[in-house]
Every structure is written in structure tokens, then in C-alpha cells.
Motif scaffolding. Sequence first.
Motif, short mmCIF file in Angstrom:
data_model
loop_
_atom_site.label_atom_id
_atom_site.label_comp_id
_atom_site.label_asym_id
_atom_site.label_seq_id
_atom_site.Cartn_x
_atom_site.Cartn_y
_atom_site.Cartn_z
N GLU A 52 0.82 -1.23 0.00
CA GLU A 52 0.00 0.00 0.00
C GLU A 52 0.84 1.27 0.00
O GLU A 52 0.29 2.37 -0.09
N CYS A 53 2.17 1.13 0.13
CA CYS A 53 3.03 2.32 0.10
C CYS A 53 4.38 1.94 -0.52
O CYS A 53 4.71 0.77 -0.67
N THR A 54 5.13 2.95 -0.86
CA THR A 54 6.41 2.73 -1.55
C THR A 54 7.52 2.38 -0.55
O THR A 54 7.41 2.64 0.66
N ARG A 55 8.58 1.87 -1.08
CA ARG A 55 9.74 1.53 -0.26
C ARG A 55 10.35 2.78 0.37
O ARG A 55 10.82 2.75 1.50
N SER A 56 10.35 3.90 -0.36
CA SER A 56 10.93 5.13 0.18
C SER A 56 10.16 5.59 1.41
O SER A 56 10.76 6.01 2.41
N HIS A 57 8.81 5.53 1.37
CA HIS A 57 8.01 5.93 2.52
C HIS A 57 8.30 5.00 3.71
O HIS A 57 8.44 5.47 4.86
N TRP A 58 8.37 3.72 3.45
CA TRP A 58 8.68 2.73 4.49
C TRP A 58 10.06 3.00 5.11
O TRP A 58 10.20 3.07 6.34
N LEU A 59 11.08 3.19 4.26
CA LEU A 59 12.44 3.42 4.77
C LEU A 59 12.54 4.73 5.53
O LEU A 59 13.20 4.80 6.58
N ASN A 60 11.92 5.78 5.03
CA ASN A 60 11.98 7.08 5.71
C ASN A 60 11.37 7.00 7.10
O ASN A 60 11.88 7.59 8.07
N THR A 61 10.27 6.26 7.22
CA THR A 61 9.63 6.09 8.52
C THR A 61 10.53 5.30 9.47
O THR A 61 10.70 5.66 10.65
N LEU A 62 11.11 4.23 8.97
CA LEU A 62 12.00 3.41 9.81
C LEU A 62 13.23 4.20 10.24
O LEU A 62 13.66 4.11 11.41
N ARG A 63 13.79 4.98 9.36
CA ARG A 63 15.00 5.73 9.70
C ARG A 63 14.69 6.87 10.67
O ARG A 63 15.53 7.22 11.52
N ALA A 64 13.49 7.44 10.55
CA ALA A 64 13.08 8.45 11.54
C ALA A 64 12.98 7.80 12.92
O ALA A 64 13.40 8.38 13.93
N GLY A 65 12.44 6.58 12.97
CA GLY A 65 12.36 5.87 14.24
C GLY A 65 13.73 5.49 14.77
O GLY A 65 13.99 5.60 15.98
N GLU A 66 14.61 5.08 13.89
CA GLU A 66 15.98 4.75 14.30
C GLU A 66 16.65 5.94 14.96
O GLU A 66 17.31 5.82 16.00
N SER A 67 16.46 7.13 14.33
CA SER A 67 17.09 8.34 14.86
C SER A 67 16.48 8.75 16.20
O SER A 67 17.19 9.08 17.15
N GLU A 68 15.15 8.71 16.28
CA GLU A 68 14.48 9.15 17.51
C GLU A 68 14.72 8.20 18.67
O GLU A 68 14.92 8.62 19.82
N LEU A 69 14.77 6.90 18.38
CA LEU A 69 14.94 5.90 19.44
C LEU A 69 16.40 5.57 19.72
O LEU A 69 16.72 4.91 20.71
N ASN A 70 17.29 6.03 18.81
CA ASN A 70 18.72 5.75 18.95
C ASN A 70 18.99 4.24 19.03
O ASN A 70 19.79 3.76 19.84
N VAL A 71 18.30 3.51 18.18
CA VAL A 71 18.48 2.05 18.09
C VAL A 71 18.70 1.71 16.62
O VAL A 71 17.89 2.08 15.77
N ASP A 72 19.79 1.01 16.32
CA ASP A 72 20.15 0.72 14.93
C ASP A 72 19.14 -0.21 14.26
O ASP A 72 18.70 -1.20 14.85
N LEU A 73 18.82 0.13 13.02
CA LEU A 73 17.99 -0.75 12.19
C LEU A 73 18.76 -2.03 11.85
O LEU A 73 19.99 -2.08 11.98
N PRO A 74 18.06 -3.08 11.43
CA PRO A 74 18.76 -4.28 10.97
C PRO A 74 19.79 -3.92 9.90
O PRO A 74 19.53 -3.12 9.01
N GLU A 75 20.97 -4.53 10.00
CA GLU A 75 22.07 -4.19 9.10
C GLU A 75 21.72 -4.41 7.64
O GLU A 75 22.23 -3.73 6.75
N SER A 76 20.82 -5.36 7.37
CA SER A 76 20.46 -5.67 5.99
C SER A 76 19.77 -4.50 5.28
O SER A 76 19.65 -4.49 4.06
N LEU A 77 19.30 -3.50 6.05
CA LEU A 77 18.65 -2.34 5.45
C LEU A 77 19.64 -1.27 5.00
O LEU A 77 19.25 -0.31 4.34
N ASN A 78 20.90 -1.43 5.40
CA ASN A 78 21.89 -0.46 4.96
C ASN A 78 22.04 -0.53 3.45
O ASN A 78 21.98 -1.60 2.85
N LYS A 79 22.22 0.61 2.82
CA LYS A 79 22.32 0.66 1.36
C LYS A 79 23.48 -0.19 0.89
O LYS A 79 24.59 -0.06 1.37
N GLU A 80 23.18 -1.07 -0.05
CA GLU A 80 24.20 -1.98 -0.57
C GLU A 80 25.24 -1.20 -1.36
O GLU A 80 24.92 -0.30 -2.13
N HIS A 81 26.52 -1.56 -1.14
CA HIS A 81 27.60 -0.94 -1.90
C HIS A 81 27.91 -1.81 -3.11
O HIS A 81 28.24 -2.99 -2.99
#
Length: 496
Positions: free
Chosen positions: A301-330
Motif C-alpha cells: 500500500e506504500c512505496t519503499r521510500s516511505h517505508w524506509l523514511n519512517t523506519l529511519r526516523a524511528g531509528e534516529s528518535e529511538l537511537n536504536v540501529d535498524l537491521p544491518e540488511s537495510l543499509n544501502k548496498e555498496h
Amino acid sequence: MAFTFRNNYLHCEDVKLKDIQTKLEQCYSESASPVFIYSQQQLEDNIKAYKDALGQIPNQTTVNYSIKANSNPELLKIIKDAGCSLTLVSGNELRLALKLGFDPKKILLNGNGKTRWETTLAVKSGCLINVDSDFDLRQAIQVCHELKVEANILLRINLNIDVNVHPYVSTGMAGSKFGIDEDQLDNILDIVKNTTYINVVGLHCHLGSTIEDLVAIRLCMNNLKNLAVDLNKLPFVNLKCINIGGGLNIDYYTRGDDTKSCHHETDSQLEAVNTWIKSVSGRNGIAAQMSNVHQSYSNKECTRSHWLNTLRAGESELNVDLPESLNKEHFPNPGDLIGELKEVNFDKSFDIIVEPGRSIVGNTAVLLSTVLGCKESGNIRFIITTGSMTEVIRPSLYGSYHHIDLIEPSRHSRRYLYNVVGPVCESADFLGKERFLNTPHVGCGLAIWDVGAYCYSMASNYNLRGRAAEILVSGSTWRIIKKPESFEDMMTCYSC
């Protein structure tokens, strides 16, 4: 980046793609769309990245562009002018290379099944020849004896290294049709020892395409280095070059988050995020928001960018790292590849050849197509375009991802989840599945990104479709570098 949006219109360098679409419709009413659009600046930048990286090692080096990725002569002229040579896999590719003036001594003919005329042309031309098997070697010997001409050959070694790519583009594993297994090498050397006219001057290994595993590449290089040292102890071997075959992947996903749905996510990724959200639930309102958005994303029902932006906002506010697999692949770049080469530290006496294809031309082009209409079937919405699997077969053949977006503002504001498909009479004819796009109007331009490699070169006339035109953009100018194929063009080989 060569392809950018300005005022909601997609441009290639300084040219608006909508202007190209309009002009082609005026000139080629039947075959105006689809069309491949290339950026000369992006091509030159990609070559420069390899040249700059190779300048960091003391060896003599050559960039041998893999012509099978895209063989348009106008692109090859740019590649030649930049000081590159070519790796070929057919006699006709060799004919083209010679016609364009490439130095035959630097050209390398590869291939696991060369016909006699192809080997003969290679020997007469004086180009390097990769030997892939005992019968390939025996054919080269026979041709050299008949012509009384020496040939410089490289031995293509299958080192049985897994680079974790699609099986159709994996070429360095045991059981592959390519290369000489290490346990077959003694037999090959016995044949070489007892013949004349054949000079073994190098080793070659090709692991595959879309490679991202630098550890595997380093293992390959180290194995070739050790093998070269051992073989050079033999009196009839004089290795002078190492050919590091195999192509780096490119970041096909870099633009995709604004249109991608969870269709493109793995189950394990979604579950990892779900577990992480549960672990932080109850801390404050952001956790509940993340849970709601994650559920929405899981329901497409929503795009990946909306999902990621919400998760990263939570990561920043809660100061808890997201799962490593969500880090942008190099995605490894030419500097990374040559960095591995530098660490392996081949003796300066060895010339080094690299064989990029996809990473030279892949991101230089988009396929510009025209929307024919939209329809629904069951709960699936479709955008039907003039572009199809006959131009871009990679999604159908490999399940590959290409970013897709409209090149202009749509006259409709509604955004839905669409499958983007072509008009070919085949259910496998799709360019992308489950993409969030604004509903396009009929005639709207639509672009498929990163189609410079293994798209036009794999195009077909299926359904008697003429192959598309190709256009090269340089700054604010553009020109046709391959005209669209007409019905009359397709009929020239027939007697009717």
C-alpha cells in the motif's frame, strides 16, 4: 548523473526526452517508439573511472571492453578513442573491430565454440586468442600450421569459484561450459609442448557477470598469480599477461525506492524489520507509526521510500540501529576492483587486461517508450507500452530489475500499483512488476533505466517487430546512431 529530472521532465544531459519523442513521431510514424537513448558523457565518465583506477598499479594495463554488452559502432568509436581495446566472442565481432581500426594485437577473441573460419580470421589478423578446451587448441594448431603463422594464446582456466550470481551468467564454476578445468591443464600443456606456431602468452579466468563479491575476485587473482609462477617454470611457456575476465554489477536499484513495492523485498528482510519493530514497541509514538507503515508496506500500500523514511526516523528518535540488511548496498566500482588487483600485487612483468562490459555501458542508456493505455484484470493493473521484451529481455530472462518512471507529468494524479508490460504476444513480456506510478495518459513517455548493456545486443524480431532506433546525446545535441528497423529491412534476407 546523465539522466535527471528538471521541472518534472526527464533529461539526458541537456536534452529533454519529450522533445526527442515528439521529433521521432514526426519523422518515423510507424517506428518512432521505443528508442534507446545513450549519454556520451556517461560513457566517457565510466571509461575514465577504469583508466584512473588502473593508473594506480605499476603494470602495463589494457581495458578490453566486452563488445557483446553493446556493439553499436558509434559507441565503439568513443571507446576506441578513449584508448580501450576489445574482447570478442564471435568472428563478426572481430570483423567489426577490424573495420573500426582497433589494433588487432590488443584484441582478444574469446569463446568456447569457435568455428574454423573464426579461428582462421583471428590467426590471420594476429589477435590474441583465448583457448577454452583441447579441441579449441587443436583447431588453432591446425590453422596455424596451414597458414604457417604463429598465434599468441591465453589459456582460459576454470577455477571453480562461485560468485553468487544468476546461474545463467555464472561462468567460472565446475560444470560450466566455459574454460579448462585445472585437472585438465596437464593435457593441454602436453599438446602445447609438442607443437610449433603456438605461443602461450597469458592466463585468463572469467567468473561471470553482475559480480559484487570482491573476495571471490581476489581469490581468482591469487590463484592466477600462483598458477602463472608455476607455468613460467616450463621451458615452452612464456606468460606475459593476465586477463581478469568477468564484469562488475551496476546499481540497477539506485532510483527505485520511490516506485518499488514490497514485491521486491525478501521475506527474511520483512521479518527482520518486523522483529526489530516489536523489540522497540511501547517506547513512544514513533514505534506505533513504524508498525502501521510496515504493515502498509507489507500489504503493498506504500512505496519503499516511505517505508524506509519512517523506519529511519524511528531509528534516529529511538537511537536504536535498524537491521544491518537495510543499509544501502555498496556496489563495487572500478576503484574497488583495481584495489583488489593492487593487493594481489602481480609482478610488474605481467601486462594486465580487464574486461568490463556492463559497468562501461549499462547506465549510459534508457529505453524511451510510449504508453498505449492502461487496463485491469482481476486485482492487477497494467500499463501497456510500446517497449517490450524484444528490446529489454533481462526482466523476462533473468528476473532482473530495471527502474521505470514516466518522463513527463501525467495528466492523471492517481497513483496505483502497476505491472508495466509490452504488446508482445507472450505472458513473459513484462518490463517491471508492482511499481507505484501515477496513472499515465495515452501517449505519455515512459523510460526504462540502465539498458545500455545486454539489451539492444539481445534484442529480437519476435512478433516481426523491427528493432528500435538508437540515439546518442552529447550535451544539448542528439543524433540517430542506428535507424529504426523497417519491415523492408526485415524482409531483405528473404526471397519474397
